[in-house]
Design a protein around this motif. Structure first.
Motif, PDB file in Angstrom:
ATOM      1  N   TRP A   8      36.411  34.034  85.004  1.00  0.00           N
ATOM      2  CA  TRP A   8      37.228  32.957  85.567  1.00  0.00           C
ATOM      3  C   TRP A   8      36.856  31.568  85.063  1.00  0.00           C
ATOM      4  CZ3 TRP A   8      41.703  32.238  87.594  1.00  0.00           C
ATOM      5  CH2 TRP A   8      41.990  31.085  88.284  1.00  0.00           C
ATOM      6  N   GLY A   9      35.594  31.243  84.988  1.00  0.00           N
ATOM      7  CA  GLY A   9      35.186  29.886  84.639  1.00  0.00           C
ATOM      8  C   GLY A   9      34.952  29.649  83.163  1.00  0.00           C
ATOM      9  N   MET A  10      35.338  30.592  82.331  1.00  0.00           N
ATOM     10  CA  MET A  10      35.014  30.515  80.911  1.00  0.00           C
ATOM     11  C   MET A  10      35.904  29.522  80.160  1.00  0.00           C
ATOM     12  SD  MET A  10      34.371  33.925  78.764  1.00  0.00           S
ATOM     13  CE  MET A  10      33.755  33.871  77.128  1.00  0.00           C
ATOM     14  N   ASP A  11      35.321  28.811  79.219  1.00  0.00           N
ATOM     15  CA  ASP A  11      36.042  27.901  78.332  1.00  0.00           C
ATOM     16  C   ASP A  11      36.889  28.741  77.383  1.00  0.00           C
ATOM     17  OD1 ASP A  11      36.859  26.128  76.354  1.00  0.00           O
ATOM     18  OD2 ASP A  11      34.850  25.393  75.917  1.00  0.00           O
ATOM     19  N   ILE A  12      38.222  28.523  77.378  1.00  0.00           N
ATOM     20  CA  ILE A  12      39.098  29.389  76.575  1.00  0.00           C
ATOM     21  C   ILE A  12      38.973  29.145  75.071  1.00  0.00           C
ATOM     22  CG2 ILE A  12      40.746  29.772  78.427  1.00  0.00           C
ATOM     23  CD1 ILE A  12      42.642  27.859  76.855  1.00  0.00           C
ATOM     24  N   SER A  13      38.220  28.132  74.673  1.00  0.00           N
ATOM     25  CA  SER A  13      37.980  27.964  73.236  1.00  0.00           C
ATOM     26  C   SER A  13      36.898  28.929  72.743  1.00  0.00           C
ATOM     27  CB  SER A  13      37.593  26.524  72.915  1.00  0.00           C
ATOM     28  OG  SER A  13      36.331  26.221  73.481  1.00  0.00           O
ATOM     29  N   LYS A  14      36.170  29.534  73.685  1.00  0.00           N
ATOM     30  CA  LYS A  14      35.138  30.518  73.346  1.00  0.00           C
ATOM     31  C   LYS A  14      35.783  31.894  73.200  1.00  0.00           C
ATOM     32  CE  LYS A  14      31.383  27.988  75.077  1.00  0.00           C
ATOM     33  NZ  LYS A  14      30.581  27.435  74.084  1.00  0.00           N
ATOM     34  N   PRO A  15      35.090  32.838  72.549  1.00  0.00           N
ATOM     35  CA  PRO A  15      35.647  34.189  72.429  1.00  0.00           C
ATOM     36  C   PRO A  15      35.894  34.817  73.796  1.00  0.00           C
ATOM     37  CG  PRO A  15      33.817  33.918  70.926  1.00  0.00           C
ATOM     38  CD  PRO A  15      33.836  32.705  71.825  1.00  0.00           C
ATOM     39  N   LEU A  16      37.093  35.359  73.975  1.00  0.00           N
ATOM     40  CA  LEU A  16      37.483  35.963  75.240  1.00  0.00           C
ATOM     41  C   LEU A  16      37.532  37.483  75.170  1.00  0.00           C
ATOM     42  CD1 LEU A  16      40.459  33.581  76.119  1.00  0.00           C
ATOM     43  CD2 LEU A  16      38.087  33.396  76.854  1.00  0.00           C
ATOM     44  N   PHE A  17      37.510  38.024  73.948  1.00  0.00           N
ATOM     45  CA  PHE A  17      37.655  39.465  73.740  1.00  0.00           C
ATOM     46  C   PHE A  17      36.671  39.924  72.665  1.00  0.00           C
ATOM     47  CE2 PHE A  17      41.731  37.392  74.475  1.00  0.00           C
ATOM     48  CZ  PHE A  17      42.127  37.991  75.659  1.00  0.00           C
ATOM     49  N   SER A  18      36.400  41.215  72.682  1.00  0.00           N
ATOM     50  CA  SER A  18      35.635  41.842  71.612  1.00  0.00           C
ATOM     51  C   SER A  18      36.467  43.012  71.105  1.00  0.00           C
ATOM     52  CB  SER A  18      34.291  42.339  72.129  1.00  0.00           C
ATOM     53  OG  SER A  18      33.628  43.081  71.122  1.00  0.00           O
ATOM     54  N   VAL A  19      36.768  43.014  69.818  1.00  0.00           N
ATOM     55  CA  VAL A  19      37.532  44.088  69.182  1.00  0.00           C
ATOM     56  C   VAL A  19      36.698  44.589  68.004  1.00  0.00           C
ATOM     57  CG1 VAL A  19      39.674  44.708  68.001  1.00  0.00           C
ATOM     58  CG2 VAL A  19      39.722  43.003  69.841  1.00  0.00           C
ATOM     59  N   ASP A  20      36.412  45.879  67.998  1.00  0.00           N
ATOM     60  CA  ASP A  20      35.544  46.467  66.961  1.00  0.00           C
ATOM     61  C   ASP A  20      34.181  45.781  66.924  1.00  0.00           C
ATOM     62  OD1 ASP A  20      37.831  47.934  66.332  1.00  0.00           O
ATOM     63  OD2 ASP A  20      38.277  46.791  64.524  1.00  0.00           O
ATOM     64  N   GLY A  21      33.737  45.251  68.067  1.00  0.00           N
ATOM     65  CA  GLY A  21      32.465  44.551  68.128  1.00  0.00           C
ATOM     66  C   GLY A  21      32.552  43.092  67.690  1.00  0.00           C
ATOM     67  N   LYS A  22      33.705  42.682  67.192  1.00  0.00           N
ATOM     68  CA  LYS A  22      33.892  41.302  66.731  1.00  0.00           C
ATOM     69  C   LYS A  22      34.469  40.463  67.861  1.00  0.00           C
ATOM     70  CE  LYS A  22      34.844  42.980  62.100  1.00  0.00           C
ATOM     71  NZ  LYS A  22      34.520  44.366  62.434  1.00  0.00           N
ATOM     72  N   LYS A  23      33.860  39.292  68.103  1.00  0.00           N
ATOM     73  CA  LYS A  23      34.357  38.405  69.140  1.00  0.00           C
ATOM     74  C   LYS A  23      35.636  37.720  68.667  1.00  0.00           C
ATOM     75  CE  LYS A  23      29.965  37.403  71.371  1.00  0.00           C
ATOM     76  NZ  LYS A  23      29.001  36.329  71.699  1.00  0.00           N
ATOM     77  N   ILE A  24      36.616  37.666  69.569  1.00  0.00           N
ATOM     78  CA  ILE A  24      37.933  37.107  69.253  1.00  0.00           C
ATOM     79  C   ILE A  24      38.280  36.043  70.293  1.00  0.00           C
ATOM     80  CG2 ILE A  24      40.397  37.657  68.981  1.00  0.00           C
ATOM     81  CD1 ILE A  24      38.700  39.076  66.909  1.00  0.00           C
ATOM     82  N   SER A  25      38.670  34.861  69.832  1.00  0.00           N
ATOM     83  CA  SER A  25      39.087  33.798  70.745  1.00  0.00           C
ATOM     84  C   SER A  25      40.578  33.974  71.067  1.00  0.00           C
ATOM     85  CB  SER A  25      38.877  32.428  70.099  1.00  0.00           C
ATOM     86  OG  SER A  25      39.763  32.263  69.007  1.00  0.00           O
TER      87      SER A  25
END
Length: 152
Positions: free
Chosen positions: A110-127
């Protein structure tokens, strides 16, 4: 409320596995009792970086399960996940969706900055911006978002 105090990276045993592209992964595996049965967890023994999120998989079993059988199910789940790739790099060095499907983990809270990665796909962080860029070739397509319990 039950609090689980265990650290798979410290208390688990080593499990090494190679994917179909010959990349080796190191996981730590542990099984312990929880209120609803036995929980087996595999955590990738890798450093989290700005771009990489170590993978974690779980299998929840009944109390009377054979631990070896539960952990074999978990190892099969690990093998299945490391052998699937949702992303590939195009010739411009950007990620693109492979086979019209993305599979990963929601990292956002909930409190996360949306400019930071929000997902991990194949181990790679995705914003959120990278996700939007990944989806842009599918403009006007329909989509289905399915949330999957980590134990499934």
């Amino acid at each position: 409320m039950t609090t689980i105090i265990t650290d798979p990276l410290k208390d688990g045993y080593d499990f090494f596995i190679t994917d179909k592209w010959e990349k080796e992964y190191h996981f730590k595996i542990i099984t312990f009792d929880v209120p609803s049965g036995k929980l087996s967890i595999a955590v990738e023994d890798a450093e989290e970086t700005d771009n990489y999120y170590p993978r974690k998989m779980e299998v929840l079993s009944d109390y009377d399960v054979d631990i070896e059988a539960a952990e074999l199910r978990l190892k099969a789940k690990v093998k299945n996940e490391i052998n699937q790739k949702s992303l590939r790099m195009n010739d411009k060095g950007n990620f693109v969706v492979k086979d019209n499907s993305l599979q990963g983990v929601v990292l956002a809270d909930w409190g996360m900055d949306i400019s930071k990665p929000l997902f991990s796909v194949d181990g790679k962080k995705i914003s959120a911006q990278q996700l939007s860029r990944l989806l842009s070739p599918y403009c006007s397509f329909k989509f289905r978002l399915e949330i999957i319990d980590p134990n499934e």
